[in-house]
Design a protein around this motif. Structure first.
Motif, mmCIF file in Angstrom:
data_model
loop_
_atom_site.group_PDB
_atom_site.id
_atom_site.type_symbol
_atom_site.label_atom_id
_atom_site.label_comp_id
_atom_site.label_asym_id
_atom_site.label_seq_id
_atom_site.Cartn_x
_atom_site.Cartn_y
_atom_site.Cartn_z
ATOM 1 N N LYS A 78 0.843 -1.203 0.000
ATOM 2 C CA LYS A 78 0.000 0.000 0.000
ATOM 3 C C LYS A 78 0.876 1.250 0.000
ATOM 4 O O LYS A 78 1.991 1.226 0.523
ATOM 5 C CB LYS A 78 -0.892 0.026 1.253
ATOM 6 N N VAL A 79 0.322 2.334 -0.549
ATOM 7 C CA VAL A 79 0.994 3.643 -0.470
ATOM 8 C C VAL A 79 0.644 4.256 0.876
ATOM 9 O O VAL A 79 -0.530 4.485 1.178
ATOM 10 C CB VAL A 79 0.539 4.585 -1.625
ATOM 11 N N THR A 80 1.678 4.496 1.704
ATOM 12 C CA THR A 80 1.460 5.073 3.030
ATOM 13 C C THR A 80 2.175 6.411 3.149
ATOM 14 O O THR A 80 3.056 6.739 2.350
ATOM 15 C CB THR A 80 2.001 4.152 4.130
ATOM 16 N N LYS A 81 1.810 7.161 4.157
ATOM 17 C CA LYS A 81 2.439 8.464 4.407
ATOM 18 C C LYS A 81 3.940 8.288 4.648
ATOM 19 O O LYS A 81 4.765 9.052 4.142
ATOM 20 C CB LYS A 81 1.772 9.117 5.620
ATOM 21 N N GLU A 82 4.333 7.264 5.423
ATOM 22 C CA GLU A 82 5.745 7.024 5.750
ATOM 23 C C GLU A 82 6.538 6.690 4.480
ATOM 24 O O GLU A 82 7.679 7.125 4.311
ATOM 25 C CB GLU A 82 5.868 5.854 6.763
ATOM 26 N N MET A 83 5.915 5.894 3.619
ATOM 27 C CA MET A 83 6.572 5.515 2.371
ATOM 28 C C MET A 83 6.843 6.761 1.517
ATOM 29 O O MET A 83 7.933 6.936 0.962
ATOM 30 C CB MET A 83 5.673 4.543 1.600
ATOM 31 N N VAL A 84 5.849 7.670 1.407
ATOM 32 C CA VAL A 84 5.999 8.885 0.602
ATOM 33 C C VAL A 84 7.076 9.795 1.204
ATOM 34 O O VAL A 84 7.877 10.398 0.479
ATOM 35 C CB VAL A 84 4.646 9.622 0.473
ATOM 36 N N GLU A 85 7.114 9.884 2.538
ATOM 37 C CA GLU A 85 8.145 10.696 3.220
ATOM 38 C C GLU A 85 9.542 10.228 2.825
ATOM 39 O O GLU A 85 10.419 11.019 2.490
ATOM 40 C CB GLU A 85 7.973 10.590 4.745
ATOM 41 N N LEU A 86 9.765 8.898 2.883
ATOM 42 C CA LEU A 86 11.075 8.330 2.528
ATOM 43 C C LEU A 86 11.409 8.566 1.058
ATOM 44 O O LEU A 86 12.530 8.879 0.694
ATOM 45 C CB LEU A 86 11.092 6.818 2.832
ATOM 46 N N LEU A 87 10.409 8.393 0.205
ATOM 47 C CA LEU A 87 10.600 8.585 -1.241
ATOM 48 C C LEU A 87 11.032 10.015 -1.547
ATOM 49 O O LEU A 87 11.980 10.251 -2.317
ATOM 50 C CB LEU A 87 9.303 8.253 -1.983
ATOM 51 N N LEU A 88 10.366 10.990 -0.924
ATOM 52 C CA LEU A 88 10.683 12.404 -1.179
ATOM 53 C C LEU A 88 12.040 12.790 -0.596
ATOM 54 O O LEU A 88 12.753 13.619 -1.154
ATOM 55 C CB LEU A 88 9.581 13.306 -0.602
ATOM 56 N N LYS A 89 12.402 12.156 0.513
ATOM 57 C CA LYS A 89 13.662 12.476 1.173
ATOM 58 C C LYS A 89 14.847 11.867 0.438
ATOM 59 O O LYS A 89 15.876 12.526 0.223
ATOM 60 C CB LYS A 89 13.618 11.958 2.620
ATOM 61 N N ASN A 90 14.733 10.595 0.009
ATOM 62 C CA ASN A 90 15.876 9.852 -0.548
ATOM 63 C C ASN A 90 15.825 9.637 -2.061
ATOM 64 O O ASN A 90 16.781 9.159 -2.651
ATOM 65 C CB ASN A 90 15.991 8.484 0.140
ATOM 66 N N GLY A 91 14.675 9.968 -2.688
ATOM 67 C CA GLY A 91 14.542 9.735 -4.130
ATOM 68 C C GLY A 91 14.149 8.303 -4.453
ATOM 69 O O GLY A 91 13.879 7.967 -5.602
ATOM 70 N N LYS B 149 4.263 -11.480 -9.863
ATOM 71 C CA LYS B 149 3.069 -12.120 -10.438
ATOM 72 C C LYS B 149 3.148 -13.644 -10.336
ATOM 73 O O LYS B 149 2.129 -14.334 -10.266
ATOM 74 C CB LYS B 149 2.918 -11.699 -11.899
ATOM 75 N N LYS B 150 4.388 -14.155 -10.353
ATOM 76 C CA LYS B 150 4.571 -15.610 -10.256
ATOM 77 C C LYS B 150 4.583 -16.116 -8.811
ATOM 78 O O LYS B 150 4.785 -17.290 -8.542
ATOM 79 C CB LYS B 150 5.865 -16.012 -10.950
ATOM 80 N N GLY B 151 4.447 -15.156 -7.870
ATOM 81 C CA GLY B 151 4.405 -15.540 -6.469
ATOM 82 C C GLY B 151 5.743 -15.542 -5.774
ATOM 83 O O GLY B 151 5.854 -15.919 -4.599
ATOM 84 N N ASN B 152 6.807 -15.071 -6.470
ATOM 85 C CA ASN B 152 8.134 -15.024 -5.854
ATOM 86 C C ASN B 152 8.227 -13.838 -4.885
ATOM 87 O O ASN B 152 7.679 -12.762 -5.139
ATOM 88 C CB ASN B 152 9.222 -14.874 -6.924
ATOM 89 N N ILE B 153 8.989 -14.040 -3.791
ATOM 90 C CA ILE B 153 9.210 -12.976 -2.806
ATOM 91 C C ILE B 153 10.572 -12.347 -3.091
ATOM 92 O O ILE B 153 11.566 -13.060 -3.268
ATOM 93 C CB ILE B 153 9.199 -13.551 -1.349
ATOM 94 N N PHE B 154 10.616 -10.976 -3.125
ATOM 95 C CA PHE B 154 11.903 -10.320 -3.375
ATOM 96 C C PHE B 154 11.929 -8.940 -2.696
ATOM 97 O O PHE B 154 10.910 -8.450 -2.195
ATOM 98 C CB PHE B 154 12.167 -10.172 -4.888
ATOM 99 N N THR B 155 13.150 -8.359 -2.682
ATOM 100 C CA THR B 155 13.357 -7.032 -2.091
ATOM 101 C C THR B 155 13.819 -6.079 -3.194
ATOM 102 O O THR B 155 14.615 -6.454 -4.062
ATOM 103 C CB THR B 155 14.438 -7.099 -0.992
ATOM 104 N N ALA B 156 13.320 -4.819 -3.165
ATOM 105 C CA ALA B 156 13.716 -3.867 -4.227
ATOM 106 C C ALA B 156 13.493 -2.429 -3.757
ATOM 107 O O ALA B 156 12.774 -2.170 -2.794
ATOM 108 C CB ALA B 156 12.906 -4.115 -5.495
ATOM 109 N N TYR B 157 14.198 -1.535 -4.461
ATOM 110 C CA TYR B 157 13.923 -0.106 -4.308
ATOM 111 C C TYR B 157 12.918 0.298 -5.379
ATOM 112 O O TYR B 157 12.935 -0.234 -6.497
ATOM 113 C CB TYR B 157 15.196 0.728 -4.517
ATOM 114 N N LEU B 158 12.069 1.248 -5.040
ATOM 115 C CA LEU B 158 11.147 1.828 -6.044
ATOM 116 C C LEU B 158 11.452 3.324 -6.180
ATOM 117 O O LEU B 158 11.613 4.027 -5.174
ATOM 118 C CB LEU B 158 9.700 1.628 -5.614
#
Length: 721
Positions: A670-683, A693-702
């Motif tokens: 979900k898009v949360t206030k905390e997520m937007v704060e970090l995005l604006l601060k760090n890019g 979509k295939k059900g795999n679990i992974f970690t990434a930057y957006l």
């Protein structure tokens, strides 16, 4: 039965009345047995404003543009001080013209406005507005002397024959309305951040601004460089000294000073020999007759405080007083049919001049050439000798008169001498050249007392031995280009820069073809007005005779997205198309279709442009909390019901992250206030446990990045190893 004659101005109406000895003057017209002579004051009508077609256009809103009426209409022109009121003088004169045309004892109307695109429209818009049904004729004149008025009245044309000129005139009028209204409105909404300043955009305005901007940048980016030259002093047997300049491979410019220093040392106490002496007689012709641009350039460069707009006003006044021919011309020669008239004028003007005996009429192609006349011949005096001219009128009239007289004076002649000198030494491979110039025949130069700077060389003969008495190496620093003046700007506008040399009054063939084809920026009639408007709206400023961009002018050039309007070639083609409509090579409807397509595209480009959003500083709305700074414009990002958006949205900033963003949801997040704060601060913002979509679990930057082509923001995934 009588005919109504409509002149462009009261002074011209009086000239027509005088030619027919009409003395009776009523309110707004002269009354004679055959003719009722009335006048306009230039345009009595103007095109309706956008708000006249649609009440909702009173307040400018982005979503209302582009706005192009299905049918254009006219109204009485607005008062110059109150745009919401009619000009009372124009309304009154329009009523007088209507009453005269509808009189029962009137069976025809004669349009006697200026013989050009604008003059045609001034009368034709009246006939369209008043729905005139009576026959309309056209009087076509180049000057308002009695002889010409009577001659013209005996050779009237049907006004219907002037349809191509009307199409070009009305085509220009509608094009400028469509481009001006739409682009000025959306540009002001998008960029007018300083005190709601109007950002004026125009078909001729912007390319003219770009010419000045380009020269400013050329000067700003100029990098000074230095070259060196060697001058030696030679002495003849008769003890006469003169200078010679050192050349190698036909160039006198050397990049390395040390090389010339070596040559200089070797020269000391050497002898030299004259290896060649050439004497050539050169003929120098006067500059051609004036067209309007050349006259404006001549006067503004010669006299302080003059602008091209002032020159045009003074010249127009002299024309209306019958002292000179029609000034708004692009031609620098006369029609061949004017030979007898020119001879008559010359005989009148030359009487009593100190050089009268040298003035002899000739029918040279330099003066009379049909192939180089477009609509109107060059500006000349008439046979009417003026009295009681004002100081300003005297300056312009004298310039026109002198330029005319010069054409029939002897050609100026000079003797040019070139002496080539050699010092025989293997360390001096080049040769020295001395040049001299002596005036033999003053000719036309006497008219304006143009002094000749003679350089007299001593009498030497080939193979004569000279002694080298001195020499020096000089450094020459290349200077940056000069700022544009009204003179140089007018020349670039006149030819779109074709074969333009700043210090030359001569017309090259390519330049002449550009002028004659109509490939230019604006017309002789509008260029001065354009320069004046650029100053008035604050896009350019003057310092002495120099023209420079202001900060606002520079900003407009740099950020304006509809780049075609800044392109000399594009604007030149538009002007040429109008010229082609006059010549029936192009039709008005196709031209207006092009203008509409361009305007719609440009409006959309301006709407999407976000380059100046950072100039708008918005206060944080009451009760809101700043989550971070907008990457688009630097204003606060705040939370709304449906998303997190920029507080600068009213000025067009569209930066928004929606709470129900489908892309984020596709990863089971979900898009949360905390997520937007970090995005604006760090890019960027990091997520664990994203589900593919295939059900795999992974970690990434957006990242949330702008697509430069569409202007929209999209998510970008950056995998973390």
């Amino acid at each position: 039965m009588r005919k109504v004659i409509i002149a462009e101005k009261p002074s011209v109406a009086k000239n027509i009345a005088d030619a027919f000895k009409i003395k009776k003057r009523n309110d707004g017209y002269f009354e004679g047995e055959e003719y009722l002579v009335t006048w306009a004051f230039g345009h009595l009508l103007q095109l309706l404003d956008a708000k006249d077609y649609d009440e909702s256009m009173k307040g400018w809103r982005m979503d209302k543009f582009p706005f192009i009426p299905e049918q254009f209409k006219y109204k009485v022109k607005c008062d110059s001080y109150n745009r919401n009121a009619e000009d009372k003088g124009a309304a009154k004169q329009l009523g007088i013209i209507k009453n005269l045309i509808t009189r029962e004892d009137v069976n025809a109307v004669i349009s006697a406005t200026d013989y050009d695109r604008e003059g045609q429209v001034i009368a034709d818009e009246l006939f369209l507005y008043l729905d005139v049904k009576k026959p309309i004729y056209r009087l076509l004149l180049n000057e308002w002397t009695e002889d010409e008025v009577k001659k013209g009245m005996s050779n009237l044309k049907l006004n219907l024959e002037m349809q191509p000129l009307q199409d070009a005139g009305i085509g220009r009028q509608l094009a400028d309305w469509i481009i001006g209204i739409n682009l000025t409105s959306v540009a002001t909404l998008r960029y007018g951040f300083e005190d709601n300043k109007i950002i004026n955009i125009g078909r001729v305005l912007l390319p003219t601004l770009k010419i000045i901007y380009d020269r400013d940048k050329e000067i700003e980016n100029f990098q000074a460089s230095t070259y060196y030259k060697l001058i030696a002093n030679f002495k003849t047997k008769a003890n006469v000294e003169f200078e010679g300049l050192y050349y190698e491979n036909s160039s006198e410019k050397f990049d390395v000073k040390e090389y010339l220093d070596e040559v200089s040392k070797v020269l000391k106490d050497k002898s030299a020999i004259v290896v060649d002496k050439e004497i050539e007689k050169k003929r120098e012709y006067p500059s051609p007759l004036f067209n309007l641009s050349n006259l404006q350039g001549y006067v503004t460069s010669k006299y302080k405080g003059w602008t091209s707009d002032k020159v045009l006003k003074v010249a127009q006044g002299l024309y209306e007083k019958k002292f000179i021919t029609y000034p708004r011309t692009a031609s620098v020669v006369l029609e061949e049919s004017l030979k007898d008239k020119a001879k008559k004028v010359l005989e009148t003007l030359k009487k009593g001049l100190p050089y009268e005996k040298d003035i002899k009429f000739n029918s040279s192609k330099r003066v009379f050439d049909n192939s180089k006349v477009e609509s109107h011949s060059a500006i000349t005096p008439t046979y009417v000798i003026p009295k009681n001219l004002s100081k300003d009128e005297e300056i312009v009239y004298t310039a026109v008169k002198n330029r005319f007289i010069m054409q029939f004076m002897p050609v100026a002649e000079f003797e040019e001498t070139k002496i080539t000198i050699k010092v025989y030494d293997e360390k001096i491979p080049g040769e020295f050249v001395a040049k001299g110039r002596v005036q033999i025949v003053e000719g036309w130069r006497v008219v304006e007392k143009i002094e000749s700077k003679d350089t007299i060389l001593p009498l030497v003969i080939k193979d004569e031995i000279l002694s080298v008495v001195d020499n020096k190496v000089s450094a020459v620093t290349k200077k940056p280009p000069k700022y544009h003046t009204e003179k140089t700007l007018l020349r670039v506008m006149e030819t779109c820069g074709k074969s333009y040399k700043e210090d030359s009054e001569e017309e090259s063939e390519e330049m002449m073809n550009a002028i004659l084809s109509g490939f230019s920026i604006g017309t002789p009639a509008t260029r001065a007005e354009t320069i004046k408007k650029l100053k008035d709206i604050g896009y350019i400023t003057t310092k002495g005779k120099s023209l420079k961009c202001t900060e606002l002018g520079e900003t407009i050039v740099e950020i304006f997205p509809a780049k075609e309007l800044l392109d000399l070639e594009y604007t030149g083609r538009l002007e040429k198309t109008l010229s082609d409509i006059e010549k029936q090579k192009f039709n008005k409807s196709d031209f207006l279709k092009l203008i509409c397509e361009f305007t719609i595209k440009s409006v959309n480009e301006i709407k999407k442009d976000t380059s100046l959003l950072h100039k708008f500083k918005v206060e944080l709305p009451e009760g809101s909390v700043e989550i971070g700074k907008c990457p688009e414009c630097g204003n606060p990002i705040i939370e709304g019901n449906k998303g997190f958006g920029c507080s600068n949205w009213k000025n067009g900033c569209k930066y928004t992250i929606w709470k129900d963003d489908k892309y984020i949801q596709s990863f089971n997040k979900k898009v949360t206030k905390e997520m937007v704060e970090l995005l604006l601060k760090n890019g960027k913002v990091g997520f664990r446990n994203l589900v593919s979509k295939k059900g795999n679990i992974f970690t990434a930057y957006l990242r949330y990045e702008k697509n430069k082509e569409t202007g929209y923001y999209n998510w970008k995934l950056e995998f973390i190893d």
